[in-house]
Design an enzyme around this catalytic site. Structure first.
Site, PDB file in Angstrom:
ATOM      1  CG  ASP A   1     -12.219  -6.112   5.901  1.00 24.16           C
ATOM      2  OD1 ASP A   1     -12.161  -5.498   6.982  1.00 24.16           O
ATOM      3  OD2 ASP A   1     -12.144  -5.544   4.805  1.00 24.16           O
TER       4      ASP A   1
ATOM      5  CG  ASP B   1      -2.800 -19.974   0.514  1.00 19.25           C
ATOM      6  OD1 ASP B   1      -1.999 -19.870   1.461  1.00 19.25           O
ATOM      7  OD2 ASP B   1      -2.521 -20.595  -0.538  1.00 19.25           O
TER       8      ASP B   1
ATOM      9  CE  LYS C   1       0.804 -18.167  -1.548  1.00 19.43           C
ATOM     10  NZ  LYS C   1       0.025 -19.381  -1.226  1.00 19.43           N
TER      11      LYS C   1
ATOM     12  CE1 TYR D   1      -3.345  -2.661  -0.019  1.00 18.93           C
ATOM     13  CE2 TYR D   1      -3.801  -2.240   2.288  1.00 18.93           C
ATOM     14  CZ  TYR D   1      -4.067  -2.918   1.118  1.00 18.93           C
ATOM     15  OH  TYR D   1      -5.077  -3.856   1.093  1.00 18.93           O
TER      16      TYR D   1
ATOM     17  CG  ASP E   1      -7.266  -4.096   3.960  1.00 16.23           C
ATOM     18  OD1 ASP E   1      -8.308  -4.057   4.621  1.00 16.23           O
ATOM     19  OD2 ASP E   1      -7.077  -3.400   2.945  1.00 16.23           O
TER      20      ASP E   1
END
Length: 363
Positions: A252, A224, A192, A142, A248
């Protein structure tokens, strides 16, 4: 003792829910002998309407001179057609950057009284759920280098770079391990590392940090697999620490398994004890001004402020206990009540919720 709090009511339901949180804080002050001095400042759409920019310098100056910041919500469709850099939500990035808020704490809690609101099977969340996601907030993709190249042989090409330093990883990992020491002493680091070099550095750096916390169990999971495990067996988690983009997404997801986003607080912390506290949910302009918004996430954010920035753990416990009393006695805001109850008007309004929770504050 007096504490200076900068308050940002913002947009939509923001002013309504902020009023109720301050009502509860004032009751805490009355019971425990503290005073809270509030300075209301502008950010988001309200600031655009008032002064033509989403984050005025005056707001930043007042926030920096305060002991903590409370934010309700910003944004709404009224400002959707503005350029990306001028939209109300840019105020959030500006506040995080200018206030040095690098660690986002997002608790994901299933209150036993509200277990039937969760989309997960009862046997999965039986007895409640309590996870904290520690998200790195000022680095990664970001904030990395980005660009768009037009006219290449492949057409237009766009890129965003994921980049982390050992320093950035160390400081967010320390937040996670310190938090785990006060909880169940388990940290799950999410990355990851089978694909990304940045994740391989992340995993290596977190493992080094773990050596300073021999009492804390460290697990590593790919992002994942973590997303899958959150809905399969969320109780395996205590503290999850991860990068900006992964945090992020996962936070959620975690908010949805709790049953109501209206119950979830958050904290964004900088160096030392300074922090900004806000509910996870948005500004909900469609219900603004109707006295039906759920203020509990903002009230619980105030409890987090007391605990993490102001060092008032007993006072934070008092707010959390009062919220549980509210639920135990069967009070429900419209988002928590059944459809039948809502249609019959059998629910607790925004202002009634603040009044009741304040009345349940005890020493």
């Amino acid at each position: 003792m007096n504490f200076k709090i900068a308050t940002i009511p913002g947009d939509g339901i923001g002013p309504e829910i902020m009023t109720e949180a301050l009502k509860v804080l004032d009751k805490v002050g009355e019971k425990y002998g503290h005073t809270f001095t509030y300075t209301e400042v502008l950010a988001g759409g309200a600031a655009i309407d008032a002064v033509g920019e989403c984050l005025p310098q005056e707001t930043l100056d007042i926030c920096k001179s305060s002991d903590a910041v409370m934010l309700a919500a910003v944004g709404g469709p009224k400002w959707d057609n503005m350029p990306g850099g001028e939209r109300p939500e840019r105020a959030l990035l500006g506040l995080r950057k200018e206030l040095g808020l690098f660690a986002n704490l997002r608790p994901a809690m299933v209150f036993p009284q509200l277990a039937d609101a969760s989309p997960l099977k009862p046997e999965i969340i039986d007895g409640g759920l309590d996870i904290v996601i520690v998200r790195e907030l000022t680095g990664g993709i970001y904030f990395g280098e980005r660009g768009t190249e037009e006219g290449t042989p492949e057409g237009t090409v766009a890129y965003d770079i994921e980049k982390y330093s050992e320093k950035e990883i160390n400081r967010i990992a320390r937040v996670a391990f310190d938090m785990a020491m006060k909880r169940d002493k388990k940290v799950t680091s999410v990355d990851k590392a089978n694909v990304l070099d940045s994740s391989r550095l992340w995993r290596k750096t977190v493992a080094e940090m773990a050596k300073e916390y021999p009492e804390v169990e460290l697990d590593n999971l790919y992002v994942d697999n973590t997303a899958m495990q959150l809905v399969r067996n969320p109780k395996q988690f205590d503290v999850i620490v991860t990068s900006n983009i992964f945090g992020d997404i996962l936070s959620d997801e975690a908010s949805q398994i709790t049953g109501s986003i209206g119950m979830l607080p958050s904290a964004s912390l900088g160096e030392g004890n300074f922090g900004m506290y806000e509910p996870v949910h948005g500004s909900a302009p469609n219900i603004a001004g109707q006295n039906i918004a759920n203020p509990i996430a903002t009230i619980l954010s105030a409890a987090m402020m007391l605990r993490y920035t102001l060092g008032l753990s007993k006072e934070a416990d008092a707010i959390e206990k009062a919220v549980n009393t509210f639920l135990d006695q069967g009070y429900r805001t419209p988002d928590l009540a059944s459809r039948t109850a809502v249609e019959a008007g059998d629910y607790t309004t925004t202002s009634q919720t603040g009044d009741l929770i304040a009345s349940f504050i005890t020493k």
